[in-house]
Design a protein around this motif. Structure first.
Motif, PDB file in Angstrom:
ATOM      1  N   ASN A  89       0.820  -1.185  -0.089  1.00  0.00           N
ATOM      2  CA  ASN A  89      -0.005  -0.038  -0.067  1.00  0.00           C
ATOM      3  C   ASN A  89       0.975   1.164  -0.081  1.00  0.00           C
ATOM      4  O   ASN A  89       0.774   2.256   0.684  1.00  0.00           O
ATOM      5  CB  ASN A  89      -0.951   0.133   1.237  1.00  0.00           C
ATOM      6  N   SER A  90       1.756   1.020  -0.830  1.00  0.00           N
ATOM      7  CA  SER A  90       2.931   2.344  -0.414  1.00  0.00           C
ATOM      8  C   SER A  90       3.121   2.768  -2.085  1.00  0.00           C
ATOM      9  O   SER A  90       2.925   2.157  -2.994  1.00  0.00           O
ATOM     10  CB  SER A  90       3.971   1.954   0.164  1.00  0.00           C
ATOM     11  N   SER A  91       3.929   4.109  -1.834  1.00  0.00           N
ATOM     12  CA  SER A  91       4.537   4.508  -3.277  1.00  0.00           C
ATOM     13  C   SER A  91       5.835   4.147  -3.302  1.00  0.00           C
ATOM     14  O   SER A  91       6.444   4.931  -2.294  1.00  0.00           O
ATOM     15  CB  SER A  91       3.748   6.063  -3.145  1.00  0.00           C
ATOM     16  N   ILE A  92       6.652   3.716  -4.138  1.00  0.00           N
ATOM     17  CA  ILE A  92       7.840   3.578  -4.181  1.00  0.00           C
ATOM     18  C   ILE A  92       8.420   4.276  -5.376  1.00  0.00           C
ATOM     19  O   ILE A  92       8.051   3.898  -6.268  1.00  0.00           O
ATOM     20  CB  ILE A  92       8.365   2.066  -4.316  1.00  0.00           C
ATOM     21  N   TYR A  93       9.621   4.834  -5.148  1.00  0.00           N
ATOM     22  CA  TYR A  93      10.369   5.609  -6.198  1.00  0.00           C
ATOM     23  C   TYR A  93      11.725   5.310  -6.083  1.00  0.00           C
ATOM     24  O   TYR A  93      12.653   5.598  -5.156  1.00  0.00           O
ATOM     25  CB  TYR A  93      10.011   7.127  -6.397  1.00  0.00           C
ATOM     26  N   ASN A  94      12.179   4.773  -6.898  1.00  0.00           N
ATOM     27  CA  ASN A  94      13.709   4.186  -7.059  1.00  0.00           C
ATOM     28  C   ASN A  94      14.199   3.447  -6.166  1.00  0.00           C
ATOM     29  O   ASN A  94      14.719   3.872  -5.036  1.00  0.00           O
ATOM     30  CB  ASN A  94      14.356   5.877  -7.020  1.00  0.00           C
ATOM     31  N   ALA A  95      13.982   2.195  -6.318  1.00  0.00           N
ATOM     32  CA  ALA A  95      14.438   1.180  -5.639  1.00  0.00           C
ATOM     33  C   ALA A  95      15.577   0.192  -6.108  1.00  0.00           C
ATOM     34  O   ALA A  95      15.569  -0.021  -7.262  1.00  0.00           O
ATOM     35  CB  ALA A  95      13.619   0.090  -5.117  1.00  0.00           C
ATOM     36  N   THR A  96      16.803   0.194  -5.625  1.00  0.00           N
ATOM     37  CA  THR A  96      18.078  -0.582  -5.984  1.00  0.00           C
ATOM     38  C   THR A  96      18.411  -1.712  -5.101  1.00  0.00           C
ATOM     39  O   THR A  96      18.021  -1.823  -3.780  1.00  0.00           O
ATOM     40  CB  THR A  96      18.883   0.326  -6.344  1.00  0.00           C
ATOM     41  N   THR A  97      19.038  -2.480  -5.651  1.00  0.00           N
ATOM     42  CA  THR A  97      19.490  -3.682  -4.863  1.00  0.00           C
ATOM     43  C   THR A  97      21.202  -3.569  -4.922  1.00  0.00           C
ATOM     44  O   THR A  97      21.638  -3.343  -6.237  1.00  0.00           O
ATOM     45  CB  THR A  97      19.074  -4.998  -5.054  1.00  0.00           C
TER      46      THR A  97
END
Ligand SMILES: *[C@@H]1O[C@H](CO)[C@@H](O)[C@H](O)[C@H]1NC(C)=O
Ligand SMILES: *[C@@H]1O[C@H](CO)[C@@H](O)[C@H](O)[C@H]1NC(C)=O
Ligand SMILES: *[C@@H]1O[C@H](CO)[C@@H](O)[C@H](O)[C@H]1NC(C)=O
Ligand SMILES: *[C@@H]1O[C@H](CO)[C@@H](O)[C@H](O)[C@H]1NC(C)=O
Ligand SMILES: *[C@@H]1O[C@H](CO)[C@@H](O)[C@H](O)[C@H]1NC(C)=O
Ligand SMILES: *[C@@H]1O[C@H](CO)[C@@H](O)[C@H](O)[C@H]1NC(C)=O
Ligand SMILES: *[C@@H]1O[C@H](CO)[C@@H](O)[C@H](O)[C@H]1NC(C)=O
Ligand SMILES: *[C@@H]1O[C@H](CO)[C@@H](O)[C@H](O)[C@H]1NC(C)=O
Ligand SMILES: *[C@@H]1O[C@H](CO)[C@@H](O)[C@H](O)[C@H]1NC(C)=O
Ligand SMILES: *[C@@H]1O[C@H](CO)[C@@H](O)[C@H](O)[C@H]1NC(C)=O
Ligand SMILES: *[C@@H]1O[C@H](CO)[C@@H](O)[C@H](O)[C@H]1NC(C)=O
Ligand SMILES: *[C@@H]1O[C@H](CO)[C@@H](O)[C@H](O)[C@H]1NC(C)=O
Length: 552
Positions: free
Chosen positions: A297-305
Motif C-alpha cells: 500500500n505504498s508509493s515507491i520511487y527508485n529502488a535498487t539492490t
C-alpha cells in the motif's frame, strides 16, 4: 547506613562557575531545578532512584555526564518536565561509556514521564532492561514525548523477555520526537518493542533485532536512514514502517557467521511513500538467514539492490524474499542474486513503471539450484525489464510492456495477460517472451519481431491456448527446443494458413528443433485476457512455490 551513598548536593557558592554535584541513592522524593545557579548538574557517581521514590527534573535543568561513566538508574519514578522553550538537557560523556544516561529497570514504566528533553550524544541516552529472573521486572510502557536525540546517541531495548516466560512485555514509545544521528536498537530476539510515532528521524541507524513487535515507526518522516541487520539473533527481527514519508533508506543485511536457515529478518513498509530505497546485502561467511522485504500500500520511487559476497566456502549472500503488494513503484533496478537458498519475488495488485527485475545469467551453484520463484499478479508493468533465466514465473492478469525479452525458465505460466513492446525500443530484432516450459493461455503477445521463443525440455512442456499473436513481424513462435509444442485455439494475426505457418519457426525450418502443432486456429482476434473473469487473488495465494535444492 546510607550516608555514604546519600545525595551529594553542593552548590559552589561565591564561585563564578556554579554547579550542582549529584550521585548516590535518592532516599526521598527529589526535585532538580534550574533556579539560581544550580545548573549544570554533574553526576559524580550513579544517581539511583529506588522504588517508591520520584526524581523530578524541572524545565531548564542541564545534566552533565562528563565526570565519569555514570547513569541515572530508575527503579522508582522519573518526571522530566521540560517545556518547548526550556528543555531538560542531558549531555556530556563519551561514546565509549558503557552506561546510558537513563536506565529503567524493575519499575512501573507508565509512572515515569519524559517531556521536552534533549539528549546529546555520543553517550547513549535511554535504555530499558530486565532484572534477574524472579525479581520485579519493568511493566507497562515508557512514553517519551517531544524530545530530541542527537549527536550519535543511542536508545535501546536491552531486556530479554522470552514470550514463554512473560505474559506481557514492557515497551518504549516515542511520540513527536526528533532523532538525528541516533541509533535505535534492540539487542535481542526477545527485547522490548520500540514504537516511534509522529517523529522526525534524520541520519538514523536502526538495529532491529527483536521479533514480535520489533521496532515500529508510524506517521513519521525519515531521511538518510540505515536499517542494519548485522548481528546474530535466533528469531525473526521485525522492523515496520507505517504511514510515513521516507527518503534514502538502506537496508543493510550482513552476516558474518553461519546461522540457522529458519530465521528471517522482516522489513515491512505500509501506507508510506519511500524514495531511494537501497537493499544492500553482504556476507563473508556461510549464512542462510534471509531477509524478507514486504512493501504494501505504498508509493515507491527508485529502488535498487546491491550485493557483496566475499565467496568464502558457500558464502552466497542470503537472497532477500521480496513481496510488493498494492504499490505504485516507479524506477527500479532490482537484481536478484542466485544462491544457495531459495528466494522469491512476488508483485501483486501494483503499478510498476520503468522497473528492471534481473538476475545473473549464470547460476552460481549449477543446475541443482535451478529454480527460483517469481510471481506477478494483476500488475501493470510498463517500460521495464524482466530477465530471470533461472526463475519459474507465474504471470497472471498483468499488462506488460518490455524493453528487453521477458526471460523465464522452469515450468512457467502466463495467463490472462498482455505482453507487448515498450514504445522506447524499435520492433526490428525485438523478442517478446523467452521461456523454457510454458503454459500460455488467454493472453496476447504483440508488436515484437519474434513474439515467443521457447525451449521446451519435454514433450508438450509448452502449451499455448486461446491466445492472440498480433503484429509480430518475423515469427509468432520460434521453437528452439528439441520437443514439440502444442498450440490450440489461438489467433495468429491472420486467417491465412500459409502465413500462420510462415510465422512459426520449428522443425520444418530446422530439423534440430521440435514441431509446433497448431489446430483450431481462429480467423479473428480472441477476447483472450479481456474475456477473463475478474481477478480473484484468492485463487493464486496458495500456489506452491517451486522446489529448491540443498545439493545432491
Ligand atoms: C513501595 O512499592 C512497593 C512495590 O513497588 C509497594 O508494594 C509499596 O506499597 C510501596 N510503599 C509505599 C510506601 O508506597
Ligand atoms: C558539559 O560538559 C561538556 C563536555 O565537557 C561541556 O562542553 C559543556 O560545556 C558542559 N555543559 C555545561 C552546561 O556545563
Ligand atoms: C524462561 O523459562 C525457562 C523455563 O520455562 C527457563 O529455563 C529460562 O531460564 C527462563 N528464561 C528467563 C530469561 O527467564
Ligand atoms: C502525524 O504527525 C504529525 C506531526 O508530525 C501530527 O501533526 C499529526 O497529528 C499526526 N497524525 C496522526 C494521524 O497521528
Ligand atoms: C543517504 O544516506 C546516507 C546515510 O544513511 C548518506 O551517507 C548518503 O549520503 C545519503 N545519500 C543521499 C543521496 O542523500
Ligand atoms: C541526507 O544526506 C544528504 C547527503 O549527505 C544531505 O545533503 C541531506 O541534507 C541529508 N538530509 C537530511 C534531512 O539530513
Ligand atoms: C498503520 O497506521 C495506521 C494509522 O496509524 C493504522 O490504522 C494501521 O493499523 C497501521 N497498520 C499497521 C500494519 O501497523
Ligand atoms: C536513486 O537512489 C540512489 C540511492 O539509493 C541515488 O544515488 C540515485 O541518485 C537515485 N536516482 C534517482 C533518479 O533518483
Ligand atoms: C542496475 O543493476 C545492474 C546490476 O546490478 C547494474 O549493472 C546497473 O548499473 C544498474 N543500473 C542502474 C541505473 O543503477
Ligand atoms: C533498465 O533497463 C534498461 C534497458 O536495459 C536501461 O536502459 C535502464 O537504464 C535500466 N533502468 C535502471 C533503473 O536500471
Ligand atoms: C534454463 O535452465 C536450464 C537448466 O535447466 C539452463 O540450461 C538454461 O540455460 C536456462 N535458460 C536460460 C535462458 O538461461
Ligand atoms: C477452438 O478454439 C476456440 C478459441 O480459442 C475455443 O473456444 C474452442 O474451445 C476450441 N475448440 C476446440 C475443440 O479446441
Amino acid at each position: 547506613m546510607h550516608l555514604h551513598l546519600a545525595l551529594i548536593f553542593c552548590v559552589l557558592c561565591g564561585s563564578s562557575q556554579a554547579a550542582t554535584y549529584v550521585g548516590g541513592v535518592l532516599l526521598t522524593n527529589t526535585v532538580w531545578s534550574s533556579a539560581g545557579s544550580a545548573n549544570p548538574y554533574y553526576l559524580t557517581q550513579d544517581v539511583q532512584v529506588p522504588r517508591n521514590v520520584t526524581l523530578t527534573i524541572q524545565a531548564g535543568v542541564v545534566i552533565n555526564f562528563t565526570q565519569g561513566d555514570f547513569e541515572i538508574l530508575v527503579k522508582g519514578y522519573l518526571k522530566v518536565e521540560g517545556t518547548a522553550s526550556q528543555k531538560v538537557t542531558f549531555q556530556g560523556g563519551s561514546g565509549s561509556d558503557l552506561k546510558y544516561m537513563l536506565k529503567f529497570q524493575s519499575t512501573r514504566l507508565p509512572l515515569t514521564s519524559i517531556r521536552y528533553a534533549q539528549f546529546k550524544g555520543p553517550k547513549s541516552a535511554v535504555q530499558i532492561t530486565n532484572s534477574a529472573p524472579g525479581l520485579q521486572q519493568n511493566t507497562g510502557k515508557l512514553v517519551i514525548e517531544s524530545s530530541i536525540f542527537s549527536d550519535g546517541t543511542t536508545i535501546s531495548a536491552n531486556g530479554i523477555y522470552p514470550r514463554a516466560n512473560y505474559s506481557s512485555v514492557p515497551s518504549m514509545e516515542y511520540i513527536s520526537c526528533s532523532f538525528s544521528q541516533t541509533t535505535v536498537s534492540s539487542i535481542n530476539t526477545d527485547s522490548e518493542p520500540i514504537r516511534i510515532l509522529n517523529s522526525k528521524i534524520f541520519y538514523g541507524i536502526f538495529s532491529p533485532l527483536a521479533s514480535n513487535e520489533g521496532i515500529q515507526i508510524e506517521n513519521s518522516t525519515l531521511r538518510n536512514i540505515t536499517v542494519s541487520y548485522d548481528r546474530q539473533v535466533t528469531g525473526p527481527s521485525i522492523f515496520r514502517l507505517n504511514t510515513s514519508d521516507i527518503t534514502n533508506l538502506t537496508i543493510f543485511y550482513s552476516n558474518t557467521y553461519y546461522y540457522s536457515s529458519n530465521t528471517l529478518a522482516t522489513f515491512v513498509v505500509g501506507q508510506s511513500v519511500i524514495r531511494d530505497l537501497n537493499i544492500a546485502i553482504s556476507t563473508s561467511f556461510s549464512s542462510f538467514r534471509p531477509v524478507e522485504i514486504i512493501l504494501e500500500n505504498s508509493s515507491i520511487y527508485n529502488a535498487t539492490t546491491s550485493y557483496i559476497s566475499t565467496y568464502y566456502w558457500y558464502s552466497y549472500p542470503p537472497p532477500p524474499k521480496i513481496s510488493i503488494r498494492n504499490c505504485k513503484f516507479t524506477l527500479g533496478n532490482l537484481t536478484l542474486i542466485m544462491g544457495y537458498y531459495d528466494h522469491s519475488l512476488s508483485i501483486v495488485n501494483s503499478i510498476l513503471t520503468k522497473v528492471n527485475i534481473t538476475a545473473p545469467s549464470k547460476n552460481d551453484l549449477g543446475s541443482n539450484y535451478l529454480i527460483k520463484s517469481f510471481a506477478m499478479r494483476n500488475v501493470s508493468f510498463t517500460d521495464g525489464v524482466i530477465y530471470l533465466p533461472y526463475h519459474q514465473a507465474q504471470i497472471v492478469y498483468s499488462t506488460i510492456t518490455l524493453r528487453s525479452p521477458l526471460t523465464i525458465n522452469g515450468t512457467s505460466t502466463i495467463l490472462c495477460s498482455s505482453v507487448g513492446r515498450s514504445s522506447s525500443i524499435v520492433q526490428a530484432n525485438s523478442l517478446g517472451v523467452d521461456a523454457a516450459g510454458l503454459s500460455l493461455s488467454r493472453s496476447t503477445i504483440k508488436n515484437f519481431d519474434i513474439g515467443l521463443r521457447v525451449r521446451p525440455v519435454s514433450v508438450y512442456a509448452v502449451n499455448i491456448s486461446q491466445t492472440n499473436f498480433q503484429s509480430n513481424t518475423q515469427y509468432n513462435i520460434d521453437n528452439k527446443g528439441t520437443y514439440d509444442v502444442l498450440a490450440t485455439g489461438n489467433y495468429w494475426g491472420t486467417n491465412n494458413a500459409a502465413t500462420i505457418t510462415n510465422k512459426i519457426n520449428d522443425y520444418w525450418d530446422n530439423i534440430n528443433y521440435g514441431e509446433v502443432f497448431y489446430n483450431n486456429f481462429t480467423a479473428n482476434p480472441l477476447a483472450a485476457e479481456t474475456g477473463c473473469a475478474a481477478f480473484d487473488e484468492n485463487q493464486y495465494t496458495t500456489t506452491t512455490p517451486p522446489p529448491y535444492y540443498w545439493g545432491k
